[in-house]
Write an enzyme that holds these catalytic residues in place. Structure first.
Site, PDB file in Angstrom:
ATOM      1  N   GLU A  63     -18.307  18.163 -39.197  1.00  0.00           N
ATOM      2  CA  GLU A  63     -18.795  17.069 -38.359  1.00  0.00           C
ATOM      3  C   GLU A  63     -20.007  16.378 -38.970  1.00  0.00           C
ATOM      4  O   GLU A  63     -20.821  17.013 -39.637  1.00  0.00           O
ATOM      5  CB  GLU A  63     -19.202  17.620 -36.987  1.00  0.00           C
ATOM      6  N   ASP A 234     -17.583  24.117 -27.732  1.00  0.00           N
ATOM      7  CA  ASP A 234     -18.236  22.950 -28.316  1.00  0.00           C
ATOM      8  C   ASP A 234     -17.339  22.093 -29.196  1.00  0.00           C
ATOM      9  O   ASP A 234     -17.813  21.286 -29.972  1.00  0.00           O
ATOM     10  CB  ASP A 234     -19.477  23.380 -29.096  1.00  0.00           C
TER      11      ASP A 234
END
Lengths: 366, 366
Positions: A63, A234
């Protein structure tokens, strides 16, 4: 920035960051980092925010998490690969950059593997301090991996928690955590199941790593007045709480747009009510409304926290006189003449691929 | 990756990258980089693609450009600040990372300011080789900044262009380019306007920096059979061509989803027909269909080109024995024990913010 300053970018290696944190003491760092987090959360409307950009693969995710205000731009690179321990690697590895918005110049490249662990724990403690009942003493830690000691130290320092109930499906992880906590002078008991570990606790922290829709915590385990600090759910397809748990209390998130995609919230309808934590920290909205209410911090980790963490590490480096730099950006006498950087006198346009440029005068390798 | 390998990330500084390119020769590097670009463009469907993430401010933009296939993840950080030369800084500064998809480990951090200049020029030449008329000899270079020499050398090497017509609103920039090109043995003439510079050219390259909707090129300047290589229109509100120019020919783009937002294409309706270049490079679609057709490469720069450039620089570094590394990721004996990194024997949980940890034994600063 003066025009004639060499274009050096400050660099904090993993070892340097660790030394800085050891020098200051972990608990003191967490406490100070918490003040940076609160300060930046209170400036929430000043930031240009966007959900992180995720690249998913079979074994994990990579990410990028950018954010900026008028002065500073920050981003973090972070992966999540639950099977990495089999390769001798961490599940989560990270680094980040602080840049100057006015010029785009990258001012700091820093390790963020260790620093992310600090900011996640400090953020959890900031949320719990705003949301949990007063005078909490006992916390369950479900998931005893790399994040767990940081959570314990943050909750000890910021909330006075001094008794920890531990459970992990990997007994070796629990043994490691218990050993580390006892060395820190904290009381730590291990349990045979999540159910047993959470019983009688004021706060339950879940920080498990499996990339799956797990149900670590079910409604029957949740007691009135508990604060749930849900760290591990998450990314899409990775949750820890039974959806019934979310319906038992009031849910707080960092950044709603991102948490709806990545958090425990991904299990709930799009109109399920949540409160962004910054609104509680500014006093615009209330947190807990009764001692027996259940509060849930559905934490996924937001770019603003890394902005705060990078700012903290930069300030600490300056205070401690740490001035290692890397030459990431070329230093050009005339910025419009980038070509000048490689314009050796003897350079032939039509030189063959294997022929070295004549008389470059500088060895290529170190 | 063996479990006991130290977790080092290869690092290429701006100076090192410049030395590597000088050693090989710029033209040879551009030619080899072009083969990497073609190779990766032909694998287009294998990549996980996304438009870049831009953060706009008053004076510029900072962007992150991620991309990955099954093996490698790459991203570039790049800014665009047209007023930077006033601060003695480059308009465009960049760096990038190659990471291992299986583990998320960052394998290479490299400067990309210089390397971006190479990849942009190599990509332009790859497109022109596929789209321009055969036997082109003369190219106009409108905008004589940092990118211009790289364009000239790439078009000389890959297409045999040996006469360049120069124009820039800044005469000093044109003088710098002319000086550099003549030193390289190329024919370069300067002109008093874009109109005069483009007259009689086979190819027109526009590479201007102003963040504005400029009309550098208008339909009356475009001659039958010209190939237009439009480099400078590359973010919202920043274009170079009059929209009438786009209607005169066939428009080719790198990645349609991104170019509609950032390219010359932002001036056109959403259904304006374009062809993605990779389809021409694989032979799936045709390029130019007649000698007097106008072809337009509406180039904005796509993450795949940086993936290719990073791969090229990594391979070159390995071949040249360049092995500088940085400790970006902590090396942990037990990856679940991140805390071990900072667990000095004497560390006190409740130590004050100013008290150093006892007996840490390691100096904080270098």
């Amino acid at each position: 920035m003066p025009a004639n300053r060499p274009l050096r970018t400050r660099f904090l290696s993993a070892e340097r960051a660790a030394r800085m944190i050891m020098h200051q003491g972990l608990a003191a760092c967490l406490e100070r980092l918490a003040t940076y987090l609160v300060e930046d959360c209170r400036r929430w409307p000043e930031f240009d925010k966007t959900p992180r950009v995720a690249s998913h693969s079979a074994d994990g995710v990579i990410e990028l998490m950018p954010i900026s205000d008028h002065d500073l731009y920050a981003f973090k690179y972070v992966n999540g690969h639950p099977k990495n321990h089999r390769l001798g690697l961490s599940t989560v590895m990270a680094f980040g950059v602080l840049a100057d918005v006015e010029s785009g110049m990258p001012m700091l490249v820093s390790e963020l593997t260790l620093t992310t662990a600090l900011r996640t724990a400090a953020m959890s403690a900031v949320a719990a301090r705003a949301l949990a009942r007063p005078n909490c003493r006992r916390m369950a830690l479900i998931g005893n991996g790399a994040q767990s000691e940081f959570q314990a130290v943050a909750f000890n320092r910021l909330l006075g928690i001094d008794e920890f109930h531990l459970f992990d499906t990997d007994p070796a992880a629990t043994a490691k955590l218990q050993h580390n906590l006892i060395r820190l002078g904290l009381v730590a008991h291990h349990f045979a199941s999540t159910r047993e570990a959470v019983r009688g606790c004021d706060i339950v922290t879940t920080a498990t790593a499996d990339k799956t829709n797990a149900t670590i915590l079910t409604p029957d385990m949740v007691e009135p007045g508990m604060h749930l600090n849900a760290i591990g759910g998450d990314c899409p397809g990775k949750t820890e709480l039974h959806r019934g748990v979310l319906e038992m209390g009031k849910v707080f998130v960092e950044y709603e747009a991102q948490t709806r995609i990545e958090g425990e919230l991904q299990q709930m309808p799009a109109d399920f009510a949540v409160t962004e934590l910054w609104q509680v920290l500014t006093g615009q909205l209330g947190g807990r409304s009764a001692a027996d209410e259940v509060t849930i911090f559905d934490s996924v980790g937001f770019a603003l926290e890394d902005y705060s963490a990078l700012r903290f590490m930069r300030d600490l480096a300056i205070e401690l006189g740490v001035d290692e730099e890397i030459a990431l950006i070329p230093d050009l006498p005339d910025p419009k003449n980038l070509f000048g950087l490689i314009a050796g006198e003897g350079q032939a346009v039509r030189g063959s691929a294997s022929a070295p440029a004549e008389d470059s005068g500088v060895p290529v390798a170190a």
